[in-house]
Design an enzyme around this catalytic site. Structure first.
Site, PDB file in Angstrom:
ATOM      1  N   ASP A   1     -13.681   7.075   6.862  1.00  0.00           N
ATOM      2  CA  ASP A   1     -13.892   5.711   7.366  1.00  0.00           C
ATOM      3  C   ASP A   1     -15.318   5.293   7.022  1.00  0.00           C
ATOM      4  OD1 ASP A   1     -12.619   3.616   9.414  1.00  0.00           O
ATOM      5  OD2 ASP A   1     -14.767   3.752   9.769  1.00  0.00           O
TER       6      ASP A   1
ATOM      7  N   GLU B   1     -10.877  -0.263   6.272  1.00  0.00           N
ATOM      8  CA  GLU B   1     -11.910   0.539   5.640  1.00  0.00           C
ATOM      9  C   GLU B   1     -11.638   2.042   5.782  1.00  0.00           C
ATOM     10  OE1 GLU B   1     -13.367  -0.287   9.888  1.00  0.00           O
ATOM     11  OE2 GLU B   1     -12.125  -1.214   8.349  1.00  0.00           O
TER      12      GLU B   1
END
Length: 564
Positions: free
Chosen positions: A436, A479
């Site tokens: 992430d 993301e």
């Protein structure tokens, strides 16, 4: 002759009226079908929303138990409300389907049971702390609740997909029937109208024409019987070719079938198939056949061939001396008794390649329509190759995330299960990385969404560069990324994850002439078999470890064994 004109005129009007009525009915039917198809897509979307809501609740609750971070506590409380809202919306969408409504109730009961378990652990954590909540976690109960919820959701989705297929088929049938009725009605009515218009003129000329036709009929019949038989055979070959071409699945099959058909149409023919390179500069030979009565090189430029320049067939016959010969053919072309035919291969106005055929002039005689048949074959080859390339492109797009170029979540779910089964059979480990981008929302808010997309593209390239050929790098969503590392244990996964983390940390993003970044990543690791035995568990544990890495300061790789 005039006795049929009035009935024909009346029939034409009736046909036009029928076409109008059929059009109104067809449009109404198509509108209804499209509304039901849209409803089915809405139900499928609401199923996915319900799944995401319960997964978000689980993830935030687990993250809060692992880290105790107040942000996860807030997100968990918000997500619990979203679960009920999502199920209410789903129940409202399928209120017309009793069977699906029963499945919604089943999903809701499973979700409520799981939420009750999460609420018990949450209350325990609030009273006695996170260690007590973690010790009280019942993984078997959680997995059973998840399986019940996933089973109900999967059955609902399968039913909606079945209904979607039925409704699409019904819409297609309605559209086809409408098209047939309209086309036939227009053709028949138009034909009747034209017949009425020309009948008067034809009557005046009929007597003289019949006399002339009677004199030449016997002679023409004798001459044409042989040509008709040969043409019928050739048309049959072309029809057979068209049918087989639809079943070809590779370029080699298309080319070989085309060569065999050309050799049956013109037994002594020779030539080459060319396909254009991606650079659009050269046409490369992909196959050749025959004894090359007139030779052509393995590659050529578009300027070397008149057919490619003009976008239409170009024939050079040995019986005609003053002709423009293509530069890629033998220097002595035209050769006596030999005809060369160059045919561009194209589809939708786009050049795909070139077919060059040489044969004896008698065999390529225009009067027997052989050159026209080969021209039709070239048209079909171009379309078949274009369709094959389109199918390959669509297949790639369906498995790839367009922004990062990595595989998408659908491919991850299919491939992770497959690789896990393979490693389990062979007794090998498998690791899952959940990655992430740190503070991505802050980056987006600061630099804009376009810069955020550029950052995700750069991160995707760094991840792809940091994995092996057999690894599976995917964009999980937003993301967040996932990498599946077959045959790699936890120690190896730590090394690989650290390499990716360092590569992302030192990289910068170029956007609109500005250098942005650097950014960092947090990475969580879960390994089979030590951390979990199913894809779902591995992904959940990797995700939970990722949240713990973020809670411990971000920009780090973390692997936590949950057996301890």
């Amino acid at each position: 002759m005039s006795s049929y004109r009035l009935p024909a005129f009346a029939l034409a009007l009736l046909l036009l009226l029928g076409v109008g009525i059929a059009s109104v009915w067809g449009v109404s039917s198509l509108r209804t079908s499209n509304e039901w198809i849209g409803h089915t897509y809405e139900v499928i979307n609401r199923i996915e929303v319900a799944e995401r809501a319960i997964r978000s609740t689980e993830a935030n609750a687990r993250a809060y138990r692992l880290t105790g971070h107040p942000e996860f506590r807030s997100q968990y409380l918000i997500a619990t409300h979203q679960v009920e809202t999502a199920h209410e919306a789903l129940a409202s969408a399928i209120r017309d389907n009793p069977a699906q409504h029963a499945q919604v109730n089943r999903m809701r009961e499973a979700a409520q049971a799981h939420l009750a378990e999460l609420r018990r652990l949450f209350d325990l954590q609030e009273l006695r702390g996170p260690d007590a909540a973690r010790q009280a976690t019942n993984s078997t109960l959680t997995l059973r609740q998840w399986n019940e919820f996933d089973t109900a959701a999967s059955e609902m989705r399968r039913e909606e997909l079945r209904l979607l297929d039925q409704r699409k088929a019904r819409s297609d049938r309605s559209a086809t029937l409408l098209s047939v009725i309209v086309v036939l009605g227009m053709l028949l009515s138009g034909g009747l109208m034209i017949s009425l218009m020309v009948s008067v003129t034809r009557e005046n000329k009929r007597a003289r024409r019949l006399e002339l036709e009677a004199r030449g009929a016997a002679h023409e019949m004798a001459l044409s019987m042989a040509q008709v038989g040969e043409l019928s055979k050739q048309r049959h070959e072309l029809a057979r070719y068209s049918g087989l071409l639809q079943s070809c699945q590779t370029l080699d099959e298309i080319v070989q079938l085309s060569i065999d058909t050309i050799r049956r149409l013109v037994p002594d023919a020779s030539g080459r198939f060319y396909l254009i390179r991606a650079s659009q500069n050269f046409h490369d030979s992909v196959s050749s056949f025959g004894d090359h009565l007139i030779s052509s090189p393995d590659s050529l430029l578009p300027a070397d061939c008149w057919a490619l320049r003009r976008g239409q067939a170009h024939m050079v016959s040995g019986e005609e001396k003053r002709q423009l010969s293509c530069a890629h053919l033998d220097a002595g072309t035209p050769a006596p008794g030999i005809t060369s035919l160059c045919l561009p291969l194209s589809a939708q106005g786009t050049s795909i390649g070139l077919l060059q055929v040489s044969a004896a002039t008698d065999a390529m005689d225009h009067g027997s329509a052989v050159d026209e048949l080969i021209g039709q074959l070239a048209e079909q080859v171009g379309l078949a190759i274009a369709n094959l390339q389109l199918r390959e492109t669509l297949r790639t797009q369906s498995l790839r995330d367009p922004l990062t170029g990595l595989f998408n979540r659908r491919y991850l779910e299919e491939s992770l299960a497959r690789e896990l089964q393979r490693c389990e059979r062979r007794g090998l480990p498998l690791s899952v990385l959940m990655l992430d981008v740190d503070h991505f929302k802050r980056f987006n808010d600061t630099h804009g969404h376009a810069a955020g997309d550029a950052l995700l593209g750069q991160v995707g390239r760094q991840i792809q560069a940091g994995v092996r050929a057999d690894d599976i790098a995917c964009r999980y969503g937003g993301e967040e990324f996932t990498v599946v590392l077959p045959e790699l244990d936890a120690a190896g996964a730590l090394v690989r994850a650290e390499q990716i983390r360092r590569a992302v940390e030192i990289a910068t993003v170029q956007h609109l002439g500005q250098q942005l970044g650097p950014v960092t990543m947090s990475i969580g690791i879960a390994t089979f078999p030590g951390d979990g035995l199913t894809p779902e568990v591995l992904l959940q544990l990797a995700d939970a470890t990722l949240y713990r890495a973020k809670a411990e300061g971000r920009n780090r790789v973390l692997h936590v064994s949950y057996d301890d």
